[in-house]
Write a protein that holds these residues in place. Sequence first.
Motif, short mmCIF file in Angstrom:
data_model
loop_
_atom_site.label_atom_id
_atom_site.label_comp_id
_atom_site.label_asym_id
_atom_site.label_seq_id
_atom_site.Cartn_x
_atom_site.Cartn_y
_atom_site.Cartn_z
N LEU A 31 13.06 -11.65 -3.71
CA LEU A 31 13.01 -10.73 -2.58
C LEU A 31 12.63 -11.40 -1.26
CD1 LEU A 31 11.20 -7.71 -4.31
CD2 LEU A 31 13.64 -7.94 -3.82
N ALA A 32 11.91 -12.51 -1.31
CA ALA A 32 11.45 -13.17 -0.09
C ALA A 32 12.57 -13.51 0.89
CB ALA A 32 10.65 -14.43 -0.45
N PRO A 33 13.74 -13.99 0.43
CA PRO A 33 14.81 -14.30 1.39
C PRO A 33 15.34 -13.08 2.14
CG PRO A 33 15.20 -15.40 -0.71
CD PRO A 33 14.09 -14.43 -0.92
N LEU A 34 14.99 -11.86 1.70
CA LEU A 34 15.49 -10.65 2.34
C LEU A 34 14.56 -10.16 3.45
CD1 LEU A 34 16.60 -8.69 -0.87
CD2 LEU A 34 18.01 -10.11 0.64
N THR A 35 13.48 -10.87 3.71
CA THR A 35 12.53 -10.48 4.75
C THR A 35 12.73 -11.34 6.01
OG1 THR A 35 10.83 -12.03 3.98
CG2 THR A 35 10.86 -9.83 3.00
N LYS A 36 12.08 -10.90 7.09
CA LYS A 36 12.17 -11.63 8.35
C LYS A 36 10.76 -11.94 8.86
CE LYS A 36 16.48 -9.36 9.79
NZ LYS A 36 17.12 -8.50 10.84
N PHE A 37 10.65 -13.08 9.54
CA PHE A 37 9.41 -13.46 10.21
C PHE A 37 8.21 -13.50 9.26
CE2 PHE A 37 11.96 -10.82 13.20
CZ PHE A 37 12.48 -11.87 13.95
N VAL A 202 8.79 3.85 0.16
CA VAL A 202 9.10 2.42 0.15
C VAL A 202 10.36 2.15 0.96
CG1 VAL A 202 9.47 0.40 -1.31
CG2 VAL A 202 8.05 2.29 -2.14
N ILE A 203 11.38 2.97 0.76
CA ILE A 203 12.65 2.79 1.46
C ILE A 203 12.47 3.01 2.95
CG2 ILE A 203 15.01 3.65 1.66
CD1 ILE A 203 14.83 4.44 -1.32
N ILE A 204 11.73 4.06 3.32
CA ILE A 204 11.51 4.35 4.74
C ILE A 204 10.73 3.22 5.41
CG2 ILE A 204 10.33 5.90 6.33
CD1 ILE A 204 11.03 8.17 4.38
N ALA A 205 9.74 2.68 4.70
CA ALA A 205 8.98 1.55 5.24
C ALA A 205 9.90 0.36 5.50
CB ALA A 205 7.86 1.16 4.28
N GLY A 206 10.87 0.16 4.60
CA GLY A 206 11.82 -0.92 4.79
C GLY A 206 12.70 -0.70 6.01
N ASN A 211 12.87 -4.38 6.84
CA ASN A 211 12.53 -5.21 5.68
C ASN A 211 13.46 -4.82 4.53
OD1 ASN A 211 11.35 -6.40 3.39
ND2 ASN A 211 9.32 -6.35 4.33
N THR A 212 14.51 -5.58 4.35
CA THR A 212 15.51 -5.29 3.31
C THR A 212 14.90 -5.37 1.92
OG1 THR A 212 17.20 -6.22 4.75
CG2 THR A 212 17.81 -5.87 2.45
N ALA A 213 13.87 -6.18 1.75
CA ALA A 213 13.23 -6.32 0.45
C ALA A 213 12.62 -4.99 0.01
CB ALA A 213 12.16 -7.41 0.49
N PHE A 214 11.97 -4.28 0.94
CA PHE A 214 11.40 -2.97 0.62
C PHE A 214 12.50 -1.98 0.24
CE2 PHE A 214 7.27 -3.31 3.37
CZ PHE A 214 6.82 -4.32 2.52
N ILE A 215 13.58 -1.98 1.02
CA ILE A 215 14.69 -1.05 0.76
C ILE A 215 15.26 -1.29 -0.63
CG2 ILE A 215 16.99 -0.32 1.51
CD1 ILE A 215 16.19 -1.18 4.36
N LEU A 216 15.49 -2.57 -0.96
CA LEU A 216 16.03 -2.91 -2.27
C LEU A 216 15.05 -2.55 -3.37
CD1 LEU A 216 18.32 -4.24 -3.89
CD2 LEU A 216 17.14 -6.43 -3.59
N GLN A 217 13.78 -2.79 -3.12
CA GLN A 217 12.75 -2.49 -4.12
C GLN A 217 12.71 -0.99 -4.43
OE1 GLN A 217 9.04 -4.20 -2.94
NE2 GLN A 217 7.99 -3.71 -4.84
N GLY A 218 12.63 -0.17 -3.39
CA GLY A 218 12.60 1.28 -3.60
C GLY A 218 13.89 1.80 -4.19
N GLY A 219 15.02 1.30 -3.70
CA GLY A 219 16.32 1.77 -4.20
C GLY A 219 16.53 1.43 -5.66
N LEU A 220 16.14 0.23 -6.05
CA LEU A 220 16.33 -0.19 -7.45
C LEU A 220 15.43 0.62 -8.39
CD1 LEU A 220 16.71 -4.09 -7.37
CD2 LEU A 220 18.37 -2.40 -8.19
N ILE A 221 14.21 0.88 -7.97
CA ILE A 221 13.32 1.67 -8.84
C ILE A 221 13.90 3.06 -9.05
CG2 ILE A 221 11.05 2.75 -9.01
CD1 ILE A 221 9.90 0.33 -7.53
N VAL A 222 14.35 3.70 -7.98
CA VAL A 222 14.95 5.03 -8.09
C VAL A 222 16.22 4.99 -8.95
CG1 VAL A 222 16.07 6.89 -6.80
CG2 VAL A 222 13.99 5.85 -5.91
#
Length: 249
Positions: A31-37, A202-206, A211-222
């Motif tokens: 997931l780290a490569p999907l984040t910024k800064f 989680v998705i909204i925070a992304g 932060n694409t990592a949060f979006i992917l994390q929340g989306g995959l869990i759902v």
Amino acid sequence: MKLLAANLFRLLALALLLVMLFKPEWLTPVLAPLTKFGASPIYTQNSLPSLALSHLELILISIAASGILAVLGGIFVTRPAGADFLPLSRAIANAGQTFPPVAVLALAISTTGFGAVPTLIALFLYALLPIFENTVAGLQQVPATVLDAADGMGMNGWQRLFRVELPLALPLIIEGLKIATVINIGTATIGSTVAAKALGEVIIAGLVNDNTAFILQGGLIVGLMAVLIYDGMEMIERSVTSKIGLQSD
């Protein structure tokens, strides 16, 4: 071979879901490569198992309420006394999915305030249609010869309903429940926009933090929850229908 592949998929999906809920740090390299800064790739502002449990609670309550009303409504409109109400009942059930969930939430919060209640209202309305329509279809497809045989055996209306019609309609009713459940698992994520505790947080925070990592994390869990719950309901359906001498599709 197909059964082995299906079981393997279930185990892999369940294992990935458990890792994402309880050991998400194991996925940091992915997931780290999907984040910024240098932002954190793992959502830590709230407990993921707690969010998942609250998400499931919203689904359970809404499906139970919708299921009871939709099945009772389907039974009523397939009786001679309620047949005239079928078009109206169908229109009401369709109206539940005509309005976007966001619109329902906006209307609901004006009277109920923020939190889980407006989300439950939206989910309740969204689940009515598939359960109601499948109940009606299941009861209407019972062969007339079977009904005549039940009458010939001296069954009254209630006996015929509970001992003949509902068991034969059960596979379609369960199918409606499965569809409604999967729809609501995804739809419940928008509840986080009105302060309902759910995985949409989680998705909204992304989205807010880019932060694409949060979006992917929340989306995959759902998504994994939806797949596994649907699969579990299918197994329950096969078990129930086989016990009463039916074979589900």
